[in-house]
Design a protein around this motif. Structure first.
Motif, mmCIF file in Angstrom:
data_model
loop_
_atom_site.group_PDB
_atom_site.id
_atom_site.type_symbol
_atom_site.label_atom_id
_atom_site.label_comp_id
_atom_site.label_asym_id
_atom_site.label_seq_id
_atom_site.Cartn_x
_atom_site.Cartn_y
_atom_site.Cartn_z
ATOM 1 N N HIS A 4 0.847 -1.189 0.000
ATOM 2 C CA HIS A 4 0.000 0.000 0.000
ATOM 3 C C HIS A 4 0.880 1.236 0.000
ATOM 4 O O HIS A 4 2.094 1.177 -0.080
ATOM 5 N N ARG A 39 -7.929 -3.379 -12.105
ATOM 6 C CA ARG A 39 -6.999 -4.484 -11.866
ATOM 7 C C ARG A 39 -5.749 -4.362 -12.725
ATOM 8 O O ARG A 39 -4.627 -4.606 -12.255
ATOM 9 N N PRO A 42 -3.388 -0.751 -11.374
ATOM 10 C CA PRO A 42 -3.648 -0.562 -9.930
ATOM 11 C C PRO A 42 -2.894 0.627 -9.349
ATOM 12 O O PRO A 42 -2.032 0.480 -8.474
ATOM 13 N N ASP A 45 -4.242 3.596 -4.087
ATOM 14 C CA ASP A 45 -4.134 2.881 -2.820
ATOM 15 C C ASP A 45 -5.505 2.610 -2.214
ATOM 16 O O ASP A 45 -5.721 1.581 -1.583
ATOM 17 N N VAL A 46 -6.417 3.544 -2.406
ATOM 18 C CA VAL A 46 -7.768 3.423 -1.865
ATOM 19 C C VAL A 46 -8.761 3.866 -2.935
ATOM 20 O O VAL A 46 -8.558 4.895 -3.587
ATOM 21 N N CYS A 65 -10.724 -7.727 -8.588
ATOM 22 C CA CYS A 65 -9.699 -6.853 -7.997
ATOM 23 C C CYS A 65 -9.088 -7.380 -6.705
ATOM 24 O O CYS A 65 -8.241 -6.704 -6.111
ATOM 25 N N GLN A 66 -9.480 -8.571 -6.276
ATOM 26 C CA GLN A 66 -9.054 -9.026 -4.950
ATOM 27 C C GLN A 66 -7.546 -9.219 -4.828
ATOM 28 O O GLN A 66 -6.976 -9.066 -3.739
ATOM 29 N N TYR A 69 -6.522 -5.394 -4.469
ATOM 30 C CA TYR A 69 -7.141 -4.722 -3.317
ATOM 31 C C TYR A 69 -7.688 -5.778 -2.358
ATOM 32 O O TYR A 69 -8.851 -6.181 -2.454
ATOM 33 N N THR A 72 -11.627 -4.990 1.463
ATOM 34 C CA THR A 72 -12.836 -4.465 0.825
ATOM 35 C C THR A 72 -13.966 -4.366 1.844
ATOM 36 O O THR A 72 -14.008 -5.101 2.819
ATOM 37 N N LEU A 88 -12.449 -0.186 -1.704
ATOM 38 C CA LEU A 88 -11.397 -1.145 -2.025
ATOM 39 C C LEU A 88 -10.090 -0.526 -1.549
ATOM 40 O O LEU A 88 -9.852 0.666 -1.780
ATOM 41 N N SER A 89 -9.250 -1.316 -0.902
ATOM 42 C CA SER A 89 -8.062 -0.705 -0.309
ATOM 43 C C SER A 89 -6.868 -1.649 -0.309
ATOM 44 O O SER A 89 -7.009 -2.851 -0.088
ATOM 45 N N LYS A 90 -5.698 -1.078 -0.576
ATOM 46 C CA LYS A 90 -4.441 -1.778 -0.335
ATOM 47 C C LYS A 90 -3.993 -1.567 1.118
ATOM 48 O O LYS A 90 -3.161 -2.308 1.620
#
Length: 416
Positions: A4, A39, A42, A45-46, A65-66, A69, A72, A88-90
C-alpha cells in the motif's frame, strides 16, 4: 500481497459508478470494464465507490480486484437497498462505521428513491502509512440528489442537514487525532451552503482548490468541455460524457470531492479520471471519477482552522433560516395533505360500505367492484396516514434537532 501507500503518501480515487438496477444503461458491462481497468492499472491505494447497489456488481468488482485490493467493504444498511457505498483498499482497514442521515428526502418520492436507499456517510478507519503518521479516517458519502436547481425538488434543506451531520462526524474524528478525508458524490456545488458547512464546521479544505486554486463558476461555464474537466474539475454533466451529451455546455459542474484536514494531510495532486470511453459502450458512468494524492503528515494535536466568528455565525443563521422555512412550509403542508387524504379515504370507504349493501340487492356483481375500489381507496389512505403521522413527525423532529445543535454551536461560539 500488494504494497500500500508508497512512503508517506496515499493515492485515492472516488467514483460514482451509476449502478441503478434496471435504470442505468449498460450497467453490468460498464462496471465490469471499470473493475478490469482497476486491476490492470492498480495506481490507487484506496478506491471509494458510490452507487454500487447490487450484489452482482459488487461481487464482480471484488472477484476481479481481490489480488490488487485485498481489503474491501460494502456498506449495507438501508430500507430497500444499502446506501451504495463501498471501498477497495491496499491499506489495511482497522474499523468501519455507518451513519445514516436522519433527514433524507421523503418516502412519497418513491420514483426518486433517495429515501429508500438510506443515504449515509460510511466511515473507514485505515492503518497509518508509516510509524508515527496520523491514522486516516476516510468518510465516503453520497448525499441526496438535487432534481432541480431551485424549488422543492432541489432538496437544498435536506442536503444542508446532511452536511451538518457529516461535519459533526468529521469533527469528532479530527478531534480524536485522525487525518480526515471526506470523499464522494456530495451533490453540492462549490460555494453552496452544504459545501460551506462541511468546510466551516469540519475545518476541511477542498483538495482540488489546494492544487488548482479557487473554483470560479462563471469561468467554468465559459470554458471548453475539455478545459472544464482539466482546469475546472468538472465531474458531472459534461458534454464529453456519453450519458450526459444532451446537457448544455454551461451545465458541467463539480460534485465529486476529496475534502481534507490540511493539518494532517497535504494535497500533492488532484485530477479528473476515467474520462475515456469503453469501446462500443461509452463512458464508464454518468459521472467522471476524481483522484487525489495526499501526503500523510506526522501525528499532530493541531485542529483544523475555522473561518472567523462572524462568518460562522452568519452560516449558522443561514442554515437555521433554511430549515425553519422548510418546516413552516413544506413539512407542514405535506403532513396536512397526507392526513387529509387519510380522513377522506376513510370517509369514502365507509360510504362505499353503505352503497355495497344497497347495490347487493339490485346488482350483486356490482358490489364486488365497489368493495374492490373502496378497499383500494382505504389502502392508499392508510399509507398516506402512516407517512403523514409517522414520517412527517420524524422529519420534523430530526430537523428541529439540527436547529438545536446549531443553536448550541452558536452559543458556544459567542461565549468564546
Amino acid at each position: 500481497m500488494p504494497t500500500h501507500a508508497q512512503g508517506d503518501s496515499i493515492k485515492l480515487l472516488t467514483f460514482n459508478l451509476w449502478g441503478l438496477k434496471y435504470v442505468s444503461k449498460q450497467r453490468r458491462e460498464r462496471i465490469v470494464a471499470f473493475a478490469r481497468k482497476l486491476r490492470s492499472q492498480p495506481d490507487y491505494d484506496v478506491v471509494a465507490l458510490q452507487e454500487i447497489w447490487t450484489d452482482e456488481d459488487w461481487k464482480s468488482i471484488v472477484d476481479l480486484c481481490q489480488e490488487v485490493y485485498p481489503y474491501t467493504r460494502r456498506y449495507s444498511s438501508g430500507i430497500l437497498t444499502g446506501p451504495g457505498l463501498a471501498i477497495l483498499s491496499k491499506v489495511p482497514i482497522r474499523r468501519t462505521f455507518l451513519y445514516r442521515f436522519p433527514v433524507n428526502g421523503t418516502p412519497t418520492a418513491f420514483y426518486r428513491g433517495d429515501w429508500y436507499v438510506g443515504k449515509s456517510v460510511a466511515v473507514t478507519l485505515l492503518e497509518p502509512p508509516y510509524e508515527g503518521a496520523s491514522p486516516v479516517a476516510l468518510l465516503n458519502s453520497h448525499m441526496h440528489a438535487p432534481y432541480a436547481l431551485t424549488g422543492s425538488s432541489a432538496y437544498a434543506c435536506v442536503r444542508a442537514c446532511q452536511a451538518w451531520d457529516i461535519a459533526s462526524v468529521a469533527q469528532t474524528y479530527s478531534e480524536a487525532g485522525y487525518a480526515v478525508i471526506l470523499v464522494g458524490d456530495l451533490n453540492s456545488r462549490p460555494g453552496s451552503l452544504p459545501y460551506r458547512i462541511m468546510q466551516s464546521e469540519a475545518g476541511l479544505t477542498d483538495s482540488w482548490e489546494e492544487i488548482h486554486g479557487p473554483t470560479d463558476s462563471d469561468k467554468l461555464r465559459q470554458m471548453s468541455p475539455e478545459d472544464q474537466i482539466k482546469l475546472g474539475g468538472a465531474t458531472c454533466d459534461s458534454t464529453l460524457n456519453t450519458w450526459r451529451a444532451d446537457r448544455g455546455p454551461d451545465e458541467a459542474c463539480r460534485l465529486d470531492y476529496a475534502l481534507i484536514d490540511n493539518t494532517r494531510l497535504r494535497a500533492l495532486d488532484a485530477s479528473v479520471q476515467f474520462t475515456e470511453k469503453i469501446p462500443g459502450i461509452g463512458s464508464y458512468s454518468d459521472h467522471f471519477a476524481y483522484s487525489a494524492t495526499f501526503e500523510v503528515l506526522a501525528t499532530s494535536n493541531m485542529l483544523p482552522s475555522r473561518p472567523p466568528k462572524s462568518e460562522r455565525l452568519q452560516l449558522y443563521q443561514e442554515l437555521t433560516d433554511l430549515v425553519a422555512e422548510y418546516l413552516a412550509s413544506r413539512n407542514s403542508w405535506q403532513s396536512r395533505l397526507l392526513l387529509w387524504h387519510f380522513w377522506v379515504s376513510a370517509f369514502v370507504f365507509i360510504a362505499f360500505l353503505a352503497v355495497i349493501v344497497v347495490v347487493s340487492f339490485l346488482a350483486p356483481w356490482a358490489s364486488i367492484l365497489f368493495l374492490f375500489f373502496g378497499g383500494l381507496v382505504l389502502a392508499t389512505g392508510l399509507l398516506s396516514g402512516q407517512i403523514g403521522f409517522l414520517f412527517c413527525r420524524s422529519e420534523r423532529r430530526a430537523m428541529t434537532e439540527i436547529i438545536l445543535q446549531v443553536a448550541d454551536a452558536a452559543r458556544l461560539l459567542q461565549d468564546s
